[in-house]
Design an enzyme around this catalytic site. Structure first.
Site, PDB file in Angstrom:
ATOM      1  CG  ASP A   1     -49.179  59.689 -22.565  1.00 24.04           C
ATOM      2  OD1 ASP A   1     -48.816  60.459 -23.472  1.00 24.04           O
ATOM      3  OD2 ASP A   1     -48.489  59.496 -21.547  1.00 24.04           O
TER       4      ASP A   1
ATOM      5  CG  ASP B   1     -45.497  56.705 -21.726  1.00 20.78           C
ATOM      6  OD1 ASP B   1     -44.740  57.677 -21.490  1.00 20.78           O
ATOM      7  OD2 ASP B   1     -45.641  55.747 -20.933  1.00 20.78           O
TER       8      ASP B   1
ATOM      9  CG  HIS C   1     -41.690  53.870 -22.163  1.00 22.40           C
ATOM     10  ND1 HIS C   1     -41.253  55.130 -21.821  1.00 22.40           N
ATOM     11  CD2 HIS C   1     -42.804  53.641 -21.416  1.00 22.40           C
ATOM     12  CE1 HIS C   1     -42.083  55.634 -20.912  1.00 22.40           C
ATOM     13  NE2 HIS C   1     -43.032  54.768 -20.658  1.00 22.40           N
TER      14      HIS C   1
ATOM     15  CG  HIS D   1     -46.125  51.328 -19.898  1.00 28.16           C
ATOM     16  ND1 HIS D   1     -45.306  51.216 -18.811  1.00 28.16           N
ATOM     17  CD2 HIS D   1     -46.120  52.638 -20.222  1.00 28.16           C
ATOM     18  CE1 HIS D   1     -44.841  52.414 -18.469  1.00 28.16           C
ATOM     19  NE2 HIS D   1     -45.316  53.297 -19.323  1.00 28.16           N
TER      20      HIS D   1
ATOM     21  CE  LYS E   1     -46.126  61.792 -22.074  1.00 31.86           C
ATOM     22  NZ  LYS E   1     -45.935  60.567 -21.288  1.00 31.86           N
TER      23      LYS E   1
ATOM     24  CB  CYS F   1     -48.858  61.374 -18.422  1.00 33.75           C
ATOM     25  SG  CYS F   1     -47.446  60.259 -18.218  1.00 33.75           S
TER      26      CYS F   1
END
Ligand code: VGL
Ligand code: ZN
Length: 185
Positions: A15, A57, A59, A76, A101, A140
């Site tokens: 990340d 990351d 989302h 975020h 992810k 993470c």
């Protein structure tokens, strides 16, 4: 740090995205300072054919980890936005593999191994040792390293290649990881 890569190693960078760096939506203090430390290590890994994996990351807007959706984090790393992009200073090899992810609507995924199939892939690739760095140490990076060691990989966390959300939980994360047999190098 003077580390030697050998066959069966993998470099797993967690990340390292704009939103986790200063100026981003969930900034980690000095998060960008890991990049000049990691770039030469990435170069070294690539030069000797060690695979480099980068998790991100990634989302959707309605992700459950956001405060507005009942979670604990500010919005975020929204898919396909600037905040979700890898930091521009990070030297990403052309053949790096990306692990997305945090894409699910039903739960968050802090670990790059959580429901991504990455553990099975590493076994298929005969990976023995996993070197983890990135952001954030106490979120993470920790969860990724913990899953890695639980899956049976010898696991290392590059201390200078990570930064915590908070100093205190960063220290706790290091202790927890050491207790599980993860080597902090
Ligand atoms: C992370 C908070 C929320 C991380 C991801 O990558 O450490 N932290 N989502
Ligand atoms: Zn997230």
């Amino acid at each position: 740090m003077n580390m030697e890569f050998t066959e069966g190693d993998v470099l797993l960078l967690v990340d390292i995205q704009n939103d986790f760096c200063p100026g981003g939506n969930l900034p980690i203090e000095k998060g960008d300072e890991i990049i000049p430390f990691l770039n030469p290590i990435i170069k070294k890994a690539s030069a000797v054919g060690i695979p480099v994996f980068l998790s991100r990351d990634f989302h959707p807007r309605l992700h459950p980890s956001f405060k507005e959706n009942g979670g604990k984090w500010p919005v975020h790393c929204i898919q396909d936005t600037e905040g979700a992009r890898f930091h521009p200073d990070l030297n990403i090899p052309d053949n790096a593999e990306i692990v997305s992810k945090g894409t699910r609507f039903d739960k968050d995924q802090y670990s790059a191994f959580d429901d991504t199939g990455l553990g099975d892939l590493f076994k298929k690739l005969k990976i023995k040792r996993v070197f983890v760095a990135g952001l954030a140490l106490d979120v993470c990076v920790k969860e990724t390293a913990v899953d890695s060691v639980k899956l049976g990989f010898k696991t290392y966390v590059l201390k200078q290649g990570t930064r915590p959300v908070s100093k205190r939980s960063g220290e706790q994360a290091l202790n927890q990881m050491k207790e599980l047999g993860i080597e902090i190098i």
